[in-house]
Design an enzyme around this catalytic site. Structure first.
Site, PDB file in Angstrom:
ATOM      1  N   MET A  63      -8.382   2.247   9.158  1.00  0.00           N
ATOM      2  CA  MET A  63      -7.610   1.093   8.665  1.00  0.00           C
ATOM      3  C   MET A  63      -6.505   0.751   9.675  1.00  0.00           C
ATOM      4  O   MET A  63      -6.522   1.235  10.799  1.00  0.00           O
ATOM      5  CB  MET A  63      -7.027   1.401   7.288  1.00  0.00           C
TER       6      MET A  63
ATOM      7  N   GLY B  46       0.845  -1.208   0.000  1.00  0.00           N
ATOM      8  CA  GLY B  46       0.000   0.000   0.000  1.00  0.00           C
ATOM      9  C   GLY B  46       0.872   1.247   0.000  1.00  0.00           C
ATOM     10  O   GLY B  46       1.886   1.291   0.693  1.00  0.00           O
TER      11      GLY B  46
ATOM     12  N   THR C 232       4.838   2.083   6.303  1.00  0.00           N
ATOM     13  CA  THR C 232       3.455   1.609   6.371  1.00  0.00           C
ATOM     14  C   THR C 232       2.641   2.502   7.305  1.00  0.00           C
ATOM     15  O   THR C 232       3.111   2.867   8.391  1.00  0.00           O
ATOM     16  CB  THR C 232       3.288   0.139   6.845  1.00  0.00           C
TER      17      THR C 232
ATOM     18  N   ARG D  59      -4.916   7.488   3.839  1.00  0.00           N
ATOM     19  CA  ARG D  59      -3.616   7.036   3.310  1.00  0.00           C
ATOM     20  C   ARG D  59      -3.064   7.972   2.241  1.00  0.00           C
ATOM     21  O   ARG D  59      -1.863   7.982   1.990  1.00  0.00           O
ATOM     22  CB  ARG D  59      -3.768   5.621   2.750  1.00  0.00           C
TER      23      ARG D  59
ATOM     24  N   HIS E 187      -9.410   4.958   2.309  1.00  0.00           N
ATOM     25  CA  HIS E 187      -8.133   5.393   1.734  1.00  0.00           C
ATOM     26  C   HIS E 187      -7.870   6.889   1.878  1.00  0.00           C
ATOM     27  O   HIS E 187      -6.769   7.336   1.571  1.00  0.00           O
ATOM     28  CB  HIS E 187      -8.069   4.954   0.267  1.00  0.00           C
TER      29      HIS E 187
ATOM     30  N   ARG F 293     -24.594   6.576  14.229  1.00  0.00           N
ATOM     31  CA  ARG F 293     -24.133   6.605  12.835  1.00  0.00           C
ATOM     32  C   ARG F 293     -22.689   6.147  12.767  1.00  0.00           C
ATOM     33  O   ARG F 293     -21.927   6.309  13.729  1.00  0.00           O
ATOM     34  CB  ARG F 293     -24.205   8.032  12.279  1.00  0.00           C
TER      35      ARG F 293
ATOM     36  N   ASP G 230       0.276   1.456   8.849  1.00  0.00           N
ATOM     37  CA  ASP G 230      -0.174   0.589   9.946  1.00  0.00           C
ATOM     38  C   ASP G 230       0.770   0.641  11.160  1.00  0.00           C
ATOM     39  O   ASP G 230       0.392   0.243  12.248  1.00  0.00           O
ATOM     40  CB  ASP G 230      -0.289  -0.864   9.476  1.00  0.00           C
TER      41      ASP G 230
END
Ligand code: F6P
Length: 345
Positions: free
Chosen positions: A171, A12, A127, A278, A275, A269, A129
């Protein structure tokens, strides 16, 4: 003739890759090397597709998100003949060394190529992450959390106005760093991370308590969070070449919002920012970190320290073995659980 360094970015994309490319190219030229980019990750080496990189073409990359070289999740170890093609194209392109920028998957391939063939590769960790071992932080993370934090602030405004519970899904794959840091930084009332199964009763109680106090509540969830007592919904699904499932299709935010609404009877909600966290320009932190690890990677090439990665250790950029950065994900540990107990009380 100057020795040539190939550069690729795999997995990614994330903010910080372009600054890292600039760091490599500008250091390489200073040290008497020239750089060539391989298009779209390992695919570029498999197909021998390149793009010339110069100081001029990379000057403003420090300000840009994404990756100038393109990326893919191609795994050369997955298909027969691909590793051979990587090796033969490396020779054909007359490369002296390769700099691979990536996360667990891309650097896993780099580490394996080095172990199997003494392939002259140096790694640059990236990353959003932040789950890569052997480095304190990866670039991409700071920008993504900053973006997610802004989304959380927007949800607070609208949730507070409508007296609603808001659920934000972020994410981060199988590590909860993005969810946890977003939740802490935006004063959320509850956070759901993959490292700790969600206790529905506890979450509902916390939401009710927060709502009673301020007529509003915010829950942040990681896309890979799991509910206690329910297992197996992570399988079987469509997987990429590295065996990862597409987590956003699990709809964790939606699932939690519906549980919260049912259990609390409060209008709820959910939002999935996907993305959007990112892409976009890197934060200051990611620009500087990207540049620094890019610079270090070329210095490692110059010293022929192959099979190593340029890692952030404290405030220093140090060389660590690629084998130490891959194989085991860096996930949220006990000391963070203790901080969670304090902040999400
Ligand atoms: O690994 C980075 C990441 O953004 C994860 O957080 C997320 O699960 C995944 O990539 C999404 O992948 P794709 O861009 O292929 O949808």
């Amino acid at each position: 003739m100057a020795k040539k360094i190939g550069i690729l970015t795999g997995g990614g994309d994330c903010p910080g890759l372009n600054p890292a490319i600039k760091g490599c190219v500008w250091t390489a030229e200073k040290l008497g090397f020239e750089c060539v980019g391989l298009n779209e990750g390992w695919k570029g080496l498999v197909e021998g597709k390149t793009v010339k990189l110069t100081k001029k073409t990379t000057e403003y990359l420090v300000t840009e998100g994404g990756t100038y070289l393109g990326t893919s999740r191609t795994n050369p170890y997955k298909k027969e003949g691909m590793v051979k093609r990587c090796l033969s194209n490396f020779k054909k392109l007359r490369l002296f060394a390769l700099i691979a920028m990536g996360g667990e998957d891309t650097l896993g391939v780099a580490s394996r190529l080095h172990a199997d063939f003494k392939f002259p590769v140096v790694g640059v960790p990236k990353t959003m992450d932040n789950d890569l071992s052997a480095t304190d932080y990866t670039f991409g993370f700071d920008t993504s959390v900053t973006r997610a934090m802004k989304a959380a602030h927007s949800l607070i405004d609208t949730g507070r106005s409508h007296r609603r519970v808001m659920v934000l899904e972020v994410m981060g794959r199988h590590a909860g760093w993005v969810a946890l840091f977003t939740a802490i930084a935006s004063a959320a009332d509850y956070v759901c991370i993959p490292e700790k199964k969600v206790r529905v009763k506890e979450m509902v109680e916390k939401v009710k308590k927060a709502y009673a106090r301020k007529k509003f509540a915010l829950v942040v969830t990681s896309e890979a969070a799991e509910l206690e007592g329910i297992s197996g919904d992570l399988e079987p699904q469509q997987k990429d070449e590295f065996g990862h499932i597409i987590l956003k299709e699990r709809g964790m935010g939606e699932k939690l919002a519906s549980i919260i609404q049912k259990e609390t009877k409060i209008e709820t909600r959910h939002s999935v920012i996907g993305h959007m966290q990112r892409g976009g320009a890197p934060t200051l932190f990611d620009r500087i970190l990207g540049l620094r690890v890019g610079i270090k990677a070329v210095e490692l090439v110059k010293e022929k320290k192959f099979g190593m990665m340029a890692a952030l250790k404290g405030n220093e950029i140090k060389a660590v073995p690629l084998s130490k950065s891959t194989g085991k994900l860096k996930v949220i540990d006990k000391k963070w659980f203790e901080i969670m107990d304090i902040l999400f009380d």
